[in-house]
Design a protein around this motif. Structure first.
Motif, PDB file in Angstrom:
ATOM      1  N   UNK A   1      14.661  23.313  19.570  1.00 31.01           N
ATOM      2  CA  UNK A   1      15.270  24.649  19.688  1.00 31.01           C
ATOM      3  C   UNK A   1      14.441  25.738  19.035  1.00 31.01           C
ATOM      4  N   UNK A   2      13.456  25.324  18.247  1.00 30.55           N
ATOM      5  CA  UNK A   2      12.637  26.325  17.549  1.00 30.55           C
ATOM      6  C   UNK A   2      11.186  26.203  17.995  1.00 30.55           C
ATOM      7  N   UNK A   3      11.028  25.929  19.275  1.00 26.66           N
ATOM      8  CA  UNK A   3       9.687  25.918  19.863  1.00 26.66           C
ATOM      9  C   UNK A   3       8.827  24.777  19.380  1.00 26.66           C
ATOM     10  N   UNK A   4       9.463  23.702  18.916  1.00 29.84           N
ATOM     11  CA  UNK A   4       8.688  22.544  18.491  1.00 29.84           C
ATOM     12  C   UNK A   4       8.183  22.629  17.062  1.00 29.84           C
ATOM     13  N   UNK A   5       8.551  23.688  16.355  1.00 29.73           N
ATOM     14  CA  UNK A   5       8.146  23.803  14.934  1.00 29.73           C
ATOM     15  C   UNK A   5       8.754  22.667  14.142  1.00 29.73           C
ATOM     16  N   UNK A   6       8.124  22.328  13.061  1.00 30.74           N
ATOM     17  CA  UNK A   6       8.629  21.227  12.238  1.00 30.74           C
ATOM     18  C   UNK A   6       9.916  21.639  11.532  1.00 30.74           C
ATOM     19  N   UNK A   7      10.920  20.789  11.653  1.00 32.89           N
ATOM     20  CA  UNK A   7      12.207  20.994  10.980  1.00 32.89           C
ATOM     21  C   UNK A   7      12.479  19.763  10.117  1.00 32.89           C
ATOM     22  N   UNK A   8      12.852  20.008   8.892  1.00 38.21           N
ATOM     23  CA  UNK A   8      13.135  18.920   7.968  1.00 38.21           C
ATOM     24  C   UNK A   8      14.631  18.833   7.700  1.00 38.21           C
ATOM     25  N   UNK A   9      15.150  17.618   7.606  1.00 40.33           N
ATOM     26  CA  UNK A   9      16.559  17.418   7.253  1.00 40.33           C
ATOM     27  C   UNK A   9      16.617  16.419   6.124  1.00 40.33           C
ATOM     28  N   UNK A  10      17.201  16.829   5.037  1.00 39.42           N
ATOM     29  CA  UNK A  10      17.390  15.893   3.937  1.00 39.42           C
ATOM     30  C   UNK A  10      18.880  15.886   3.636  1.00 39.42           C
TER      31      UNK A  10
END
Lengths: 762, 762
Positions: free
Chosen positions: B266-275
């Motif tokens: 949803x953010x253009x393939x940018x890295x998203x982190x979930x902790x």
């Protein structure tokens, strides 16, 4: 047919959107930064350091000098290891050098918490030298009394090689009556690759092993050289190669990875990053060897080339790198591209000097050879009063040519057809007539040049490549190559080849772009225009095995004999009728998850390539020369290439564009200059005149597609050739326009004005 | 012999020095941060959101709600995909859920530039609910009129299964005269895995594909579930698993990787982190199922077990996860561990409720089974006036036992010997006599429990594993497993196995610890105590092939027949005499670099395992019970395991230590508590009473090493078993000490005081 289609590069979107990850993008958080302390002299010895001020800089973690490094000499050339000692590369340097051989030599290194501290401390390292006069040319370096740069090579001569074809010497052959002769010295300059991404790497330790991520063309070779440089077994070293922002041969040298690897071991295995600046890259990495090429040639009045003699001196700079392999290649092309009826003699010398070190650069000695050979051709033709194209038709390499020494053959011959296509495109015959008698300050001319180029390094050296394929659950596949994508489009053509062989369409081939020596198949890497040919054979071999395994599983699922089946467009089909029997997705899912027979379908194979073949081609150029301004404007240009079957015509065209651009710079503007002290004068992209889009005419490309029986898909070398013929073609067009023969590169305005003045034209 | 040695873990230094890289360590620079917006009710429906305030938080990039996600239902259980629809896991959730089934359900997600912005915005998301009364127990959930949690499962019943052994029903068999009977309800609580590293992942896009790096036990399964959840083909997904900080089954669920994957798209393939925080982990990931286990049992006066009936209700919580597989396993162990002369009936129910979702946890339903079965054994023995050890000797699973349903066999039987070893260690006979007649507030007792455990999941599900080996130039090797190191020491034992099979010593086996679905061999992952057995077979198969390829090359180099050669200690030797003929380094270097025959030696193979075998064991415990304080102190404890041949005895012992510690917490202190609204009361490690080193006695471990003919090296399950018998053994020791039978876990002071008061002891 997946092969032969101009599909979009597999990395196109990533690269244009900025998504592609390069080495610097991958640098871990909290990495230390290393800077090299460089010598401020070009020739001498480091006597001592005063590190007090440098060590006092806050953030400095470690300073290591040339007195501290392990006592291992290592080579840097990106060649396969040779199991024969005599064929191994020259190991003439340590991680840091006490004996300074170039301005900016690596004499110490600083590791610090950040870029600023590292740079500041590097500047504050005080060095005491014993300085010797810099040796800038082979002549100076070979002179008696010249300081010796490496103890192992007395008199600074790295190597001399020569050969002689025919019964007679050149002088004897040239005694024939009525010959037209020339005796000229041609010269080429030092130029640099100017890849946009300068050398960059980071290294850390993991489980006692050293991991280096680096921008390189040759990860498996980097692994081996680090091993030699540090005295650590190869299995303890892991090299990772992400996308790279250009290499062109400079990254076929193992430049700073060994030092980077060593530095991380000094800080407890913490990650250390090294990024080489543009200035350092221009001065302290590699350049295309400057050469002095003394050519004698004799021809009959009918244009038949009777005899030639080449004496070539290659200016190696401070370290051996690829050393004599380059000028040996120069001599070979000189031999191959034209036939001498009676005699050919060649002598080549590679000499250490104190200028920037010569290494591999797109063309690997052949651009220099082509400059000499093609200048000679036009100079002889002019004296003979003969059309230079006609001269080439008469004397050029023939169909079926086999090199008398290496036995490399022209297995598919398109050279004459390339010349014909170029002739037609440029309007050769009309223009030669039209430009015959010009006056005035601005004149036009056309010129040409031809070349030939081997495909890979067999039999001089090893050609080996492996490939691995993995079937995903959805029927797509992973393609793992040891061969490297370095911007040339290798991954795309490998995907096409894999599709062609396996029947899985290219959009479902996921090429793994990162090479990791821990897990990637072995391959020596991107150089010598070898990958599409040599590594392509590994794709064919592996794909054949992979498809067999797929069909074996299909045979089990369908309860039909394997030889009645085939794979087409992601489906298992009846071989004869083409009827679709099973989708690859169903097969793949079943193969993995079957409770009856679970098989993870993968294949891996090595192709040891014992073939080679010549690619060839021609460049035709039209110029407009403004003599008072010394300006040579290329108004029309075409490269015509005989590279066998094209795997991806659009990519092939782009490859040629890139090479032509490099040839334009080589011909007209580029030159790394040194002052009398051996210091680079233009080690930046403002003063070093790389052509820009503004300097570049429309680049025209044509191909002669002839199936080469030795190529995996009828293809042969294309990576390097485009850079070869452009500079001499321009030079010959200028000769045609003005009658002035410029015998050295580049043909920049300053030089041209001097020539035109000397000729009385301005 | 590499197998059987207590070598130091291959990752020991990395882990103790902090060098080992976990998911969070690898997070790329500049990653966005995602936070889940969680429901503040346990049962109901989301009617709408007000995002205005949340969107106004600076740094917020995207908010996505349960109304926006793709309409794909997916399962989360870490099981191999089944090609048969009926055996596929229950797909009962979406990436975000409109129908709220647990407190803290995933109803929306915020992506922001940093942690603070994400957390702030998540708090500011306003939600409108329609709320229903929370259903906390199977009884409440099955009651008429209870709100239905999933449309696909009417009445909240996920599954019911049962079996009956023998001709008679339990009631019929129990009619026999003179039987001693019990009819009791045993209960186990919700506990959580409490791995130190909470779930963490990051995801980005590369070449149109989604790349997720995550702390998981099952990377290849994560890949498949993301594919289902997003409706994206599996080949377009890549999952990478670095070192992980504990899993214990919770990371055998695909928890947040699909949402993380979706958010990056949803953010253009940018890295998203979930902790996921500790609080979220305790409340919103998985727990060990609480179960109500109704047991009826009848025995003759001589101690012979005549008949039993088990009725088990498993509290599933809000989502299916591993669902009925757990309580089905419970019923199976209940069946296997004791033999009923006439009849055994078992009925098992899995019921959706609104408490935290039950999933896989070390032991997979068997700790609950063992609690019921072992309480029953002691309760029956007490009524029979029989020694509980004697009762077990008479009725326990026999040598050669074969499960009548699955046909899994006891291929190597050490259960009785385990009981004997434990008896001797604890001084059973003397202590039983010594503790027979105690008075006063502090009393001592001893107790025991036994168990059996399958090795992997065959034939219930698929067992398949692959392995790849690569020979390095220095004669060392790379070992690539699909199986995962999750702290249990898998990489170390695989290295030992590889050494054993190939003749390359274990110090030269470099295990690649990171799994990457793009390139790692396929394996379903770490669960079911399967890897040393199932994946170990893949090591053997691949190693055998690898060694063949080495010997084939040796045969070429040495010009000797392959079958006269062997590999020992990194050398090719003469098979008979052991004479060293060639070092592995020389062979490896030659194989790659030979100009005559270059081969990159690698091997890869799939082992489809169609074997299974039972491991078994016993726990003996001595306790001191301070009745007024309600405090049960374990003063001595031993686990004795029948796990076949030990690959690495020290690691095996450490594995048992970990399991025993988990058993101590299960028995004495751990319980995830919920209030009447279904809200967790102790979702943190202060209030949730995980035992610490201070609570832990010396843990003793012994083994009965019997070669199992089906194991790759005679080995069988050891990963999960140690956690099984501890809690019931403590319970039975308390019974022995005080005469008080505690029929539910945990035996915390509050509960114990109530029991002792009820019994009139305090």
């Amino acid at each position: 047919m997946a092969v032969g289609k101009s599909i979009i590069r597999v990395d196109a979107c990533e690269k244009v959107t900025g998504g592609a990850q390069y080495t610097a993008d991958l640098e871990p958080k909290g990495a230390l930064v290393a800077k090299v302390v460089r010598s401020t002299i070009a020739n001498g010895v480091v006597k001592g350091f005063d590190l007090e001020a440098a060590l006092a800089v806050p953030g400095v973690v470690k300073i290591v000098t040339c007195f501290d490094v392990p006592d291992y000499q290592f080579p840097t050339a990106g060649h396969p290891w040779s199991v024969e000692t005599a064929h191994q590369d020259i190991a003439d340097r340590k991680l840091l050098n006490t004996r300074v051989r170039v301005y900016g030599d690596d004499i110490a290194a600083v590791v610090a918490e950040d870029e600023i501290a590292a740079a500041r401390a590097a500047r504050l390292v005080m060095v005491e030298y014993e300085e010797y006069p810099p040796l800038l040319t082979p002549e100076e370096a070979l002179a008696e009394g010249a300081a010796q740069l490496h103890d192992e090579k007395p008199g600074n001569l790295i190597a001399h090689s020569g050969f002689k074809l025919g019964e007679l010497s050149y002088e004897e052959a040239a005694e024939e009556e009525g010959l037209v002769v020339i005796d000229k010295k041609y010269g080429t300059q030092s130029v640099q690759h100017c890849h946009i991404e300068t050398p960059v790497s980071f290294a850390y330790m993991e489980k006692g092993r050293i991991v280096v991520t680096t921008s390189t063309q040759i990860p498996h070779i980097v692994r081996r050289v680090i091993s030699q440089a540090l005295g650590v077994p190869m299995g303890m070293i892991r090299v990772i190669k992400p996308y790279i922002g250009g290499g062109f041969g400079n990254k076929q040298d193992v430049l700073y990875e060994p030092l980077n690897a060593y530095l991380c071991t000094l800080v407890g295995g913490r990650c250390v990053k090294m990024e080489i600046s543009r200035e350092e890259t221009l001065a302290c990495t590699r350049v295309r060897h400057a050469m002095d090429l003394h050519v004698k040639a004799a021809a009959r009045k009918d244009g038949t080339l009777v005899a030639r003699k080449l004496t070539a001196y290659s200016n190696q700079g401070g370290y051996a790198s690829h050393a004599h392999a380059i000028v040996a290649n120069t001599s070979n092309e000189f031999k191959q591209i034209y036939h001498d009826e009676k005699a050919l003699e060649a002598d080549a010398y590679t000499v250490y000097t104190n200028i920037a070190t010569g290494g591999a650069m797109r063309g690997y000695g052949i651009p220099q050879a082509a400059f000499a050979a093609e200048c000679m051709a036009d100079d002889l033709a002019l004296q003979l009063g003969m059309d230079p194209l006609e001269f080439r038709r008469r004397n050029c390499m023939q169909d079926g040519y086999e090199d008398p020494h290496t036995h490399v053959k022209f297995n598919s011959y398109g050279l004459r057809e390339c010349m014909e296509k170029g002739r037609e495109f440029i309007g050769w015959d009309e223009k030669r007539r039209e430009y015959a008698n010009q006056t005035g300050p601005v004149r036009r001319g056309i010129g040409m040049a031809i070349f030939c180029y081997k495909t890979g390094v067999y039999p001089i050296s090893l050609e080996t490549a492996s490939c691995r394929m993995v079937l995903n659950q959805d029927g797509s596949m992973q393609l793992m190559m040891g061969a490297t994508e370095i911007g040339q489009g290798a991954d795309t053509v490998f995907a096409q080849m894999a599709a062609q062989v396996t029947g899985i369409t290219e959009d479902r081939v996921n090429v793994i772009s990162t090479q990791d020596t821990d897990s990637s198949p072995f391959d020596t890497g991107a150089y010598a225009s070898r990958q599409t040919y040599v590594s392509g054979k590994a794709v064919v071999k592996t794909g054949t095995l992979f498809k067999e395994k797929i069909l074996d599983y299909a045979s089990y699922m369908l309860k039909r004999s394997m030889d009645t089946l085939d794979v087409k467009e992601n489906c298992v089909v009846e071989r004869e009728s083409g009827e679709v029997l099973l989708s690859m997705e169903e097969l793949a899912t079943t193969a993995i998850y079957s409770l009856d027979r679970s098989v993870h379908i993968t294949a891996e194979a090595t192709s040891h390539c014992k073939d080679n073949t010549f690619a060839s081609g021609a460049c035709f150029v039209e110029v407009e020369v403004d003599m008072p301004l010394g300006k040579v404007k290329v108004t029309n240009i075409i490269n015509v290439h005989d590279s066998g079957v094209l795997i991806n015509p659009k990519l092939a065209e782009a490859q040629v564009h890139g090479g032509m651009s490099m040839g334009l710079g080589y011909g007209l503007s580029e030159q790394l200059l040194f002052d009398a002290k051996g210091r680079p004068l233009n080690d930046n992209l403002l003063d070093y005149k790389l052509p820009t889009a503004m300097d570049t005419p429309d680049l025209h490309v044509e191909f002669v597609e002839i199936n080469d029986p030795t190529g995996p898909f009828g293809n042969k070398a294309l990576g390097e050739p485009p850079a070869i013929p452009v500079a001499p073609a321009i030079r010959n067009a200028v000769l045609n326009a003005t009658g002035v023969a410029v015998d050295s590169l580049p043909m920049d305005p300053q030089k041209m004005v001097a020539h035109f003045k000397a000729a009385g034209l301005i």
